[in-house]
Design an enzyme around this catalytic site. Structure first.
Site, mmCIF file in Angstrom:
data_model
loop_
_atom_site.group_PDB
_atom_site.id
_atom_site.type_symbol
_atom_site.label_atom_id
_atom_site.label_comp_id
_atom_site.label_asym_id
_atom_site.label_seq_id
_atom_site.Cartn_x
_atom_site.Cartn_y
_atom_site.Cartn_z
ATOM 1 N N SER A 133 -2.827 18.848 -20.837
ATOM 2 C CA SER A 133 -1.987 18.254 -21.643
ATOM 3 C C SER A 133 -2.361 16.642 -21.643
ATOM 4 O O SER A 133 -3.009 16.184 -20.597
ATOM 5 C CB SER A 133 -0.547 18.221 -20.981
ATOM 6 O OG SER A 133 -0.289 19.750 -20.963
ATOM 7 N N GLU A 248 -2.574 32.346 -17.226
ATOM 8 C CA GLU A 248 -1.703 31.646 -16.617
ATOM 9 C C GLU A 248 0.011 32.065 -16.963
ATOM 10 O O GLU A 248 0.862 32.325 -16.235
ATOM 11 C CB GLU A 248 -1.566 30.154 -17.164
ATOM 12 C CG GLU A 248 -0.146 29.428 -16.857
ATOM 13 C CD GLU A 248 -0.361 27.640 -17.577
ATOM 14 O OE1 GLU A 248 -1.574 27.370 -17.845
ATOM 15 O OE2 GLU A 248 0.490 27.044 -17.031
ATOM 16 N N GLU A 378 9.142 27.943 -27.819
ATOM 17 C CA GLU A 378 8.906 28.048 -29.268
ATOM 18 C C GLU A 378 7.554 28.474 -29.522
ATOM 19 O O GLU A 378 7.436 28.843 -30.650
ATOM 20 C CB GLU A 378 9.544 26.368 -29.819
ATOM 21 C CG GLU A 378 10.946 26.332 -29.717
ATOM 22 C CD GLU A 378 11.428 25.809 -28.494
ATOM 23 O OE1 GLU A 378 10.601 25.473 -27.347
ATOM 24 O OE2 GLU A 378 12.747 26.041 -28.174
HETATM 25 C C1 LIG Z 1 7.137 22.784 -14.645
HETATM 26 C C2 LIG Z 1 5.783 21.994 -15.543
HETATM 27 C C3 LIG Z 1 4.450 22.049 -15.197
HETATM 28 C C4 LIG Z 1 3.310 21.771 -15.841
HETATM 29 N N1 LIG Z 1 2.106 21.728 -15.634
HETATM 30 C C5 LIG Z 1 0.991 21.310 -16.226
HETATM 31 C C6 LIG Z 1 -0.311 21.182 -15.608
HETATM 32 O O1 LIG Z 1 -0.496 21.401 -14.454
HETATM 33 N N2 LIG Z 1 -1.243 20.632 -16.419
HETATM 34 C C7 LIG Z 1 -1.125 20.190 -17.699
HETATM 35 O O2 LIG Z 1 -2.014 20.178 -18.411
HETATM 36 N N3 LIG Z 1 0.155 20.609 -18.506
HETATM 37 C C8 LIG Z 1 1.157 20.918 -17.667
HETATM 38 N N4 LIG Z 1 2.387 20.705 -18.161
HETATM 39 C C9 LIG Z 1 2.581 20.353 -19.639
HETATM 40 C C10 LIG Z 1 2.984 21.563 -20.396
HETATM 41 O O3 LIG Z 1 2.197 22.236 -20.943
HETATM 42 C C11 LIG Z 1 3.740 20.861 -21.860
HETATM 43 O O4 LIG Z 1 4.821 20.248 -21.064
HETATM 44 C C12 LIG Z 1 3.983 21.795 -22.813
HETATM 45 O O5 LIG Z 1 2.755 22.292 -23.228
HETATM 46 C C13 LIG Z 1 4.696 20.971 -24.052
HETATM 47 O O6 LIG Z 1 4.054 19.919 -24.319
HETATM 48 P P1 LIG Z 1 4.862 18.374 -24.489
HETATM 49 O O7 LIG Z 1 5.429 18.316 -23.251
HETATM 50 O O8 LIG Z 1 3.877 17.447 -24.863
HETATM 51 O O9 LIG Z 1 5.929 18.873 -25.608
HETATM 52 P P2 LIG Z 1 5.827 18.896 -27.190
HETATM 53 O O10 LIG Z 1 4.650 19.456 -27.707
HETATM 54 O O11 LIG Z 1 6.021 17.396 -27.574
HETATM 55 O O12 LIG Z 1 6.995 19.605 -27.619
HETATM 56 C C14 LIG Z 1 8.586 18.881 -27.619
HETATM 57 C C15 LIG Z 1 9.338 20.304 -28.071
HETATM 58 O O13 LIG Z 1 8.859 20.364 -29.711
HETATM 59 C C16 LIG Z 1 8.895 21.756 -29.626
HETATM 60 N N5 LIG Z 1 7.753 22.029 -30.509
HETATM 61 C C17 LIG Z 1 6.396 21.331 -30.552
HETATM 62 N N6 LIG Z 1 5.699 22.034 -31.448
HETATM 63 C C18 LIG Z 1 6.333 22.852 -32.103
HETATM 64 C C19 LIG Z 1 6.113 24.035 -33.348
HETATM 65 N N7 LIG Z 1 4.978 23.944 -33.889
HETATM 66 N N8 LIG Z 1 6.964 24.832 -33.807
HETATM 67 C C20 LIG Z 1 8.336 24.829 -33.035
HETATM 68 N N9 LIG Z 1 8.694 23.711 -31.866
HETATM 69 C C21 LIG Z 1 7.478 22.967 -31.452
HETATM 70 C C22 LIG Z 1 8.609 22.073 -28.444
HETATM 71 O O14 LIG Z 1 8.633 23.624 -28.126
HETATM 72 C C23 LIG Z 1 9.240 21.402 -27.613
HETATM 73 O O15 LIG Z 1 10.678 21.853 -27.407
HETATM 74 C C24 LIG Z 1 3.627 21.364 -17.484
HETATM 75 C C25 LIG Z 1 4.723 21.177 -17.817
HETATM 76 C C26 LIG Z 1 5.859 21.867 -16.992
HETATM 77 C C27 LIG Z 1 7.161 21.810 -17.363
#
Ligand SMILES: Cc1cc2nc3c(=O)[nH]c(=O)nc-3n(C[C@H](O)[C@H](O)[C@H](O)COP(=O)(O)OP(=O)(O)OC[C@H]3O[C@@H](n4cnc5c(N)ncnc54)[C@H](O)[C@@H]3O)c2cc1C
Length: 396
Positions: A133, A248, A378
């Site tokens: 991310s 994962e 989602e």
């Molecule tokens: C406990 C935890 C551990 C993590 N550890 C890591 C790690 O070690 N390394 C790493 O790289 N990342 C890590 N992450 C990050 C995680 O992979 C991201 O938080 C996740 O992929 C969502 O991305 P975002 O937070 O940018 O949310 P966004 O992508 O901004 O999403 C925000 C909201 O919009 C919704 N949304 C977005 N796009 C769509 C779509 N096309 N259709 C429908 N809904 C949509 C999502 O479902 C969400 O509800 C971790 C997250 C958590 C919670």
């Protein structure tokens, strides 16, 4: 058949004799052993359990022995997992290496990468973190912009990763980087193995509202990474990321109650229902029963999938549902407990709350994180809709 029965009996006997009773309870908060060069243990039993499992090669039971694994086949591994769960044994450690990048290196890594990295992972001596991310790329992971430019025998990496779990305690990172700016969004991505001690890598912990967090933001400032640390070929990153995310999600769908600090669902639910107002007791008991049945059905489905997979059937569609189903079920269970406990479940700290209910409040919030990590619910539904059900792409 006899062989597997004998194996089961021997595993059961070994676990009975070697898993200390204190390691058969959910770990208290903060008592998880994190693999890595800076291993610490909270108590002697924890160390003993760690060392005994390591000597068996059972941190990575299905990896080849030459890489420090247990050399078990798929059926034996399943028996071991089932017995560990039956005895409620804690995971002896938290190890992203074994759960995620290890299986990818086994399949796609060079011989040199396997020999160099797998044994340390399998012994829990090296901690890995996941650099996927970015501030501008979460669900839309392929939009990542961290760059790696070739300079002789090295790549020079610049950019940033966010939400990187335990980055500040990790020895290595597997990272997705953009190696070709002119290729399409997915085609220009590669996977690099980055030594976190390299010059130009810095980590900044991210503080959360709870005051605690394992998240970091990681910065790369002209970090030189040997070309030998490229996994697969340049441009393979998206294919490797998909393979890794499948590992994962599989690992997350196996997280049981014995591996997360928390409360015993049925035990607490029974007590809360018994203490509830008699008029609402039946309705509350219904909700608890629904959760318990869903959980049981999920476990049976895991068993069925395993058997069908072992018999050569294609179970990829079922497997694709596991992370979504399991993390949502977990959320529902904690929501049910919080509803049962009413306002008593809203305590965060301080006087007047039992230790158990304080844990519940934290665990309830924590349950939401599993529906986000590794791809949100989602996004899982989008994947199921497109790849499994073959529904048309709505553009989302
Ligand atoms: C406990 C935890 C551990 C993590 N550890 C890591 C790690 O070690 N390394 C790493 O790289 N990342 C890590 N992450 C990050 C995680 O992979 C991201 O938080 C996740 O992929 C969502 O991305 P975002 O937070 O940018 O949310 P966004 O992508 O901004 O999403 C925000 C909201 O919009 C919704 N949304 C977005 N796009 C769509 C779509 N096309 N259709 C429908 N809904 C949509 C999502 O479902 C969400 O509800 C971790 C997250 C958590 C919670």
């Amino acid at each position: 058949m006899k062989e597997i029965k004998d194996f089961k009996a021997s595993v059961r006997a070994w676990l009975e004799a070697n898993c200390p009773p204190s390691m058969r309870t959910p770990p208290p908060e903060g008592e998880m052993v994190l693999a890595g060069s800076r291993l610490t243990f909270s108590n002697p039993d924890q160390r003993l359990w760690f060392e005994r499992m390591r000597e068996q090669g059972w941190f990575a039971p299905d990896w080849p022995r030459e890489y420090g694994g247990g050399g078990l086949d798929a059926r034996q591994t399943r028996v071991l997992e089932t017995e560990l769960s039956r005895l409620k044994c804690r995971a002896p450690m938290f190890n992203l290496g074994i759960w995620m990048i290890g299986p990818v290196l086994l399949e796609f890594g060079s011989d040199e990468q396997k020999a160099r990295h797998l044994p340390g992972m399998a012994r829990g001596e090296v901690a890995w973190c996941q650099g996927f991310s970015e501030p501008g790329a979460g669900s839309d992971l392929a939009g990542l912009s961290c760059r790696a430019e070739r300079d002789g025998d090295h790549y020079v990496v610049n950019g940033s990763k966010i939400w990187t779990s335990y980055a500040d305690r990790s020895d290595w990172m597997y990272a997705l980087v953009r190696t070709d700016m002119s290729a399409g969004k997915h085609a220009g991505i590669s996977m690099l193995l980055i030594d976190m001690a390299s010059a130009g890598v810095s980590t900044r912990p991210i503080e959360l509202i709870s005051g605690k967090s394992h998240f970091c933001q990681v910065f790369f400032d002209n970090v030189r990474v040997p070309v030998a640390n490229l996994v697969g070929a340049e441009g393979d990153g998206w294919m490797l990321a998909k393979a890794l995310l499948a590992h994962e999600r599989r690992a997350m769908s196996k997280f049981g109650d014995n591996n997360v600090p928390g409360v015993d669902f049925l035990d607490l639910a029974r007590r809360l229902v018994a203490e509830a107002d008699p008029d609402s007791r039946a309705a509350l008991a219904d909700r608890v029963a629904a959760c318990a049945m869903d959980e049981h059905a999920y476990k049976l489905t895991l068993e069925r999938t395993h058997e069908a997979g072992g018999a050569g059937q294609d179970v990829s569609a079922l497997v694709a549902t596991f992370k979504y189903v399991h993390s949502e079920q977990n959320k529902t269970r904690y929501r049910t407990l919080t509803a049962l406990a009413g306002t008593d479940a809203l305590g965060w700290e301080g006087e007047g709350y039992s230790e158990e209910l304080l844990k519940l409040a934290r665990q309830w919030l924590n349950a939401y994180t599993y529906t986000v990590a590794g791809g949100t619910s989602e996004i899982q539904l989008n994947i199921l809709a497109r790849r499994v059900l073959g529904l048309p792409d709505s553009g989302g």
